[in-house]
Design an enzyme around this catalytic site. Sequence first.
Site, PDB file in Angstrom:
ATOM      1  N   CYS A 115       0.849  -1.138  -0.126  1.00 25.03           N
ATOM      2  CA  CYS A 115       0.191  -0.128  -0.030  1.00 25.03           C
ATOM      3  C   CYS A 115       0.964   1.207  -0.028  1.00 25.03           C
ATOM      4  CB  CYS A 115      -0.882   0.007   1.262  1.00 25.03           C
ATOM      5  SG  CYS A 115      -2.278   1.170   0.948  1.00 25.03           S
ATOM      6  N   HIS A 215      -3.533  -5.185   0.633  1.00 20.68           N
ATOM      7  CA  HIS A 215      -2.823  -5.569   1.875  1.00 20.68           C
ATOM      8  C   HIS A 215      -2.949  -7.040   2.129  1.00 20.68           C
ATOM      9  CE1 HIS A 215      -2.379  -1.839   4.315  1.00 20.68           C
ATOM     10  NE2 HIS A 215      -3.356  -1.419   3.415  1.00 20.68           N
ATOM     11  N   GLU A 217      -1.479  -9.016   3.978  1.00 20.79           N
ATOM     12  CA  GLU A 217      -1.430  -9.328   5.565  1.00 20.79           C
ATOM     13  C   GLU A 217      -2.784  -9.578   6.016  1.00 20.79           C
ATOM     14  OE1 GLU A 217      -1.947  -5.018   6.076  1.00 20.79           O
ATOM     15  OE2 GLU A 217      -0.867  -6.441   4.712  1.00 20.79           O
TER      16      GLU A 217
END
Length: 244
Positions: A115, A215, A217
């Site tokens: 990001c 993202h 994660e």
Amino acid sequence: MDRPPLIGVTTYLTEARWGAAWTLPAALLPAAYPRHVQSAGGLAVMLPPDDPATAAAVVERLDGLVLAGGEDLDPALYGQQPHPRAGDPVPERDRWELALLAAALDRDLPVLGICRGMQLMNVHAGGTLVQHLPDRVGHDGHNPQVGVFTGHAVTPSAGVLAGDVLDGATPVATHHHQGVDRLGDGLIATAAAEDGTIEAVEFTCHRFALGVQWHPEMGDDLRVIKALVAAARSGAARSTVAAG
């Protein structure tokens, strides 16, 4: 290489509250980042903002680098005035992460920008950002609710790192109101959203230097982080052989 590769992850620098009464400046990171690295077989270490002059010494001890998401970059870094919807910059973090990235690229250390991290890669290369993406695409689908991740699909290009890692259209978690505008030198766009927003960039002259606008994660798909960890392990193994 017997040991897991050591992956540095950059942090926020902000005021935080914890315990009964503590409110202090803090270097912090959502736990999803180190957990993601650990799930992919890496060792995670946090890299709070420091003197940019120390970046090369830090990078020398790492096998890979993750530039985490977070606050908007200072638009002065790419020659613009702030948009009314732009967030307050954190100059200490900007300077530190630009120095880390430069040192990592100089060593050809594997880098993953997430990001903000992808946007930083573009600015480092002399590119620019769209400061408020809804002005460009006409909708707020990349960040419809502040503080809540939403989903959309990204489609990687064929024959590039992003395409090799993702192997086709992929649903991702998204939360951003800025994006890449003009690409910096040495970068190519290698994935896009349906509305044309650039969702991945790569440095063409480095073995693994990938930025993603989403993202990873925040989901269970480990392909991107596993690719970084694999590149870090391979590079560390080569370094060990050369040193021996």
